[in-house]
Design an enzyme around this catalytic site. Sequence first.
Site, PDB file in Angstrom:
ATOM      1  N   ASP A  13       0.123  -4.989   8.049  1.00  0.00           N
ATOM      2  CA  ASP A  13      -0.154  -4.429   6.727  1.00  0.00           C
ATOM      3  C   ASP A  13       0.886  -4.964   5.747  1.00  0.00           C
ATOM      4  O   ASP A  13       1.962  -5.411   6.150  1.00  0.00           O
ATOM      5  CB  ASP A  13      -0.107  -2.894   6.760  1.00  0.00           C
ATOM      6  CG  ASP A  13      -0.486  -2.306   5.404  1.00  0.00           C
ATOM      7  OD1 ASP A  13      -1.508  -2.713   4.842  1.00  0.00           O
ATOM      8  OD2 ASP A  13       0.253  -1.439   4.894  1.00  0.00           O
ATOM      9  N   SER A  14       0.561  -4.845   4.464  1.00  0.00           N
ATOM     10  CA  SER A  14       1.526  -5.227   3.435  1.00  0.00           C
ATOM     11  C   SER A  14       2.765  -4.322   3.507  1.00  0.00           C
ATOM     12  O   SER A  14       3.831  -4.720   3.054  1.00  0.00           O
ATOM     13  CB  SER A  14       0.872  -5.114   2.064  1.00  0.00           C
ATOM     14  OG  SER A  14       0.347  -3.808   1.897  1.00  0.00           O
ATOM     15  N   TYR A  45       0.527  -5.719  -2.100  1.00  0.00           N
ATOM     16  CA  TYR A  45      -0.343  -6.887  -2.181  1.00  0.00           C
ATOM     17  C   TYR A  45      -1.472  -6.662  -3.190  1.00  0.00           C
ATOM     18  O   TYR A  45      -2.118  -7.611  -3.623  1.00  0.00           O
ATOM     19  CB  TYR A  45      -0.999  -7.142  -0.817  1.00  0.00           C
ATOM     20  CG  TYR A  45      -0.153  -7.879   0.211  1.00  0.00           C
ATOM     21  CD1 TYR A  45       1.218  -8.060   0.055  1.00  0.00           C
ATOM     22  CD2 TYR A  45      -0.757  -8.400   1.357  1.00  0.00           C
ATOM     23  CE1 TYR A  45       1.960  -8.731   1.017  1.00  0.00           C
ATOM     24  CE2 TYR A  45      -0.031  -9.078   2.315  1.00  0.00           C
ATOM     25  CZ  TYR A  45       1.335  -9.241   2.151  1.00  0.00           C
ATOM     26  OH  TYR A  45       2.053  -9.917   3.098  1.00  0.00           O
ATOM     27  N   GLY A  46      -1.724  -5.390  -3.517  1.00  0.00           N
ATOM     28  CA  GLY A  46      -2.938  -5.009  -4.254  1.00  0.00           C
ATOM     29  C   GLY A  46      -3.148  -5.730  -5.565  1.00  0.00           C
ATOM     30  O   GLY A  46      -4.275  -5.944  -5.991  1.00  0.00           O
ATOM     31  N   CYS A  76      -4.683  -4.009   6.552  1.00  0.00           N
ATOM     32  CA  CYS A  76      -4.578  -3.931   5.094  1.00  0.00           C
ATOM     33  C   CYS A  76      -5.908  -4.367   4.472  1.00  0.00           C
ATOM     34  O   CYS A  76      -6.416  -5.450   4.779  1.00  0.00           O
ATOM     35  CB  CYS A  76      -3.465  -4.881   4.660  1.00  0.00           C
ATOM     36  SG  CYS A  76      -3.246  -5.028   2.892  1.00  0.00           S
ATOM     37  N   THR A  78      -6.498  -5.188   1.355  1.00  0.00           N
ATOM     38  CA  THR A  78      -6.327  -6.312   0.432  1.00  0.00           C
ATOM     39  C   THR A  78      -6.241  -7.621   1.224  1.00  0.00           C
ATOM     40  O   THR A  78      -6.870  -8.615   0.861  1.00  0.00           O
ATOM     41  CB  THR A  78      -5.061  -6.109  -0.434  1.00  0.00           C
ATOM     42  OG1 THR A  78      -5.119  -4.796  -1.007  1.00  0.00           O
ATOM     43  CG2 THR A  78      -4.982  -7.129  -1.534  1.00  0.00           C
ATOM     44  N   GLU A 161       3.561   6.346  -2.222  1.00  0.00           N
ATOM     45  CA  GLU A 161       4.864   5.812  -1.820  1.00  0.00           C
ATOM     46  C   GLU A 161       6.018   6.525  -2.512  1.00  0.00           C
ATOM     47  O   GLU A 161       7.155   6.455  -2.057  1.00  0.00           O
ATOM     48  CB  GLU A 161       4.906   4.296  -2.029  1.00  0.00           C
ATOM     49  CG  GLU A 161       3.881   3.621  -1.126  1.00  0.00           C
ATOM     50  CD  GLU A 161       4.219   2.203  -0.734  1.00  0.00           C
ATOM     51  OE1 GLU A 161       5.175   1.644  -1.272  1.00  0.00           O
ATOM     52  OE2 GLU A 161       3.497   1.667   0.128  1.00  0.00           O
ATOM     53  N   CYS A 195      -8.637   1.613   1.127  1.00  0.00           N
ATOM     54  CA  CYS A 195      -7.216   1.303   1.026  1.00  0.00           C
ATOM     55  C   CYS A 195      -6.478   2.178   2.032  1.00  0.00           C
ATOM     56  O   CYS A 195      -6.797   3.365   2.183  1.00  0.00           O
ATOM     57  CB  CYS A 195      -6.704   1.584  -0.385  1.00  0.00           C
ATOM     58  SG  CYS A 195      -4.919   1.383  -0.541  1.00  0.00           S
ATOM     59  N   THR A 196      -5.506   1.562   2.691  1.00  0.00           N
ATOM     60  CA  THR A 196      -4.785   2.247   3.765  1.00  0.00           C
ATOM     61  C   THR A 196      -4.104   3.544   3.325  1.00  0.00           C
ATOM     62  O   THR A 196      -3.900   4.443   4.133  1.00  0.00           O
ATOM     63  CB  THR A 196      -3.681   1.315   4.283  1.00  0.00           C
ATOM     64  OG1 THR A 196      -2.943   0.827   3.146  1.00  0.00           O
ATOM     65  CG2 THR A 196      -4.262   0.165   5.053  1.00  0.00           C
ATOM     66  N   HIS A 197      -3.705   3.631   2.055  1.00  0.00           N
ATOM     67  CA  HIS A 197      -2.936   4.798   1.606  1.00  0.00           C
ATOM     68  C   HIS A 197      -3.804   6.008   1.243  1.00  0.00           C
ATOM     69  O   HIS A 197      -3.309   7.120   1.196  1.00  0.00           O
ATOM     70  CB  HIS A 197      -2.126   4.450   0.355  1.00  0.00           C
ATOM     71  CG  HIS A 197      -0.954   3.554   0.601  1.00  0.00           C
ATOM     72  ND1 HIS A 197      -1.075   2.333   1.208  1.00  0.00           N
ATOM     73  CD2 HIS A 197       0.364   3.718   0.318  1.00  0.00           C
ATOM     74  CE1 HIS A 197       0.119   1.762   1.272  1.00  0.00           C
ATOM     75  NE2 HIS A 197       1.007   2.586   0.741  1.00  0.00           N
TER      76      HIS A 197
HETATM   77  N1  DGL Z   1      -2.340  -1.886   2.273  1.00  0.00           N
HETATM   78  C1  DGL Z   1      -2.954  -2.113   0.976  1.00  0.00           C
HETATM   79  C2  DGL Z   1      -4.461  -1.982   1.112  1.00  0.00           C
HETATM   80  O1  DGL Z   1      -4.995  -1.385   2.023  1.00  0.00           O
HETATM   81  C3  DGL Z   1      -2.424  -1.137  -0.064  1.00  0.00           C
HETATM   82  C4  DGL Z   1      -0.996  -1.397  -0.464  1.00  0.00           C
HETATM   83  C5  DGL Z   1      -0.795  -2.706  -1.205  1.00  0.00           C
HETATM   84  O2  DGL Z   1      -1.336  -2.871  -2.336  1.00  0.00           O
HETATM   85  O3  DGL Z   1      -0.111  -3.544  -0.668  1.00  0.00           O
HETATM   86  O4  DGL Z   1      -5.172  -2.498   0.275  1.00  0.00           O
END
Ligand code: DGL
Length: 279
Positions: A13-14, A45-46, A76, A78, A161, A195-197
Amino acid sequence: MQPTAAGAIGVFDSGYGGLTVLSAIKTLMPQYDYLYLGDNARAPYGSRSFDSVYRFTLEAVEWFFSRGCHLVILACNTASAKALRTIQQRDLPVIDPGRRVLGVIRPTTERVAELTRSGHVGVLGTEGTIQSRSYEIEISKQHPQLTVTGEACPMWVPLVENREHDKPGADYFVRQHLKQLKAKDPLIDTIILGCTHYPLLLDKIRHHLPAGTRVLSQGSYVAESLEDYLSRHPEMDAKCTKGGTVRYYTTDAPDKFNQLASLFLQEEIDARQIKLEKL
Ligand code: DGL
């Protein structure tokens, strides 16, 4: 590429978010060994370009391969949206056709048709994921009868975060994006958290949606899809070691990673720092 012995399953993941996916995977399949890598030094990364997300993700995949992984999950969205296809089609055949890299989008889109009644689906994600239209493209291949509408929610990752996701201020941003999504297509009855979050915002998301709207959190879908993949590919399963261990790596400070990881995983972890650019 060496080494060829069996290795752990890589989960990338990012940053922290992929821990929500890892958590679901190791709950379903605790017998495997896992390596988790968060590229925290270069996250998020988004909002990054295709080229940057692709280059960073490829560096991570090569790092996993150098650590003996034969199978890597891009946890991730993204990275799955912007890098997976090129890595699968262009890079893997050159690096090692026997290794595999899988993403999180397909396992989710495969399930969506059985859940929606209206045939209208919403996708929430980072700017990169929504701009890539990866969910729309994937769903239109598998379920052309469905109408898909995306909404980018750039404030939601920073809310999580900064540990604001369960505070009253988060309601404003959650309501705002759900309202915008519904305004684009009022018939949406099923929403993918792309999105993971976003699973950490699930209570608030549910609170601000009309009763009966389904919300798909992808961790369990990715875990079930991986289990199915390994059962259909015994040759890959044989290359995945089964010692029940998880090792965590980050490209940024491990102390901070260990602290924030507790938001996503209900356990203490001890991450190590690595560098990706110098590989
Ligand atoms: N892990 C990214 C996703 O699922 C979210 C966090 C990021 O933007 O890096 O898209």
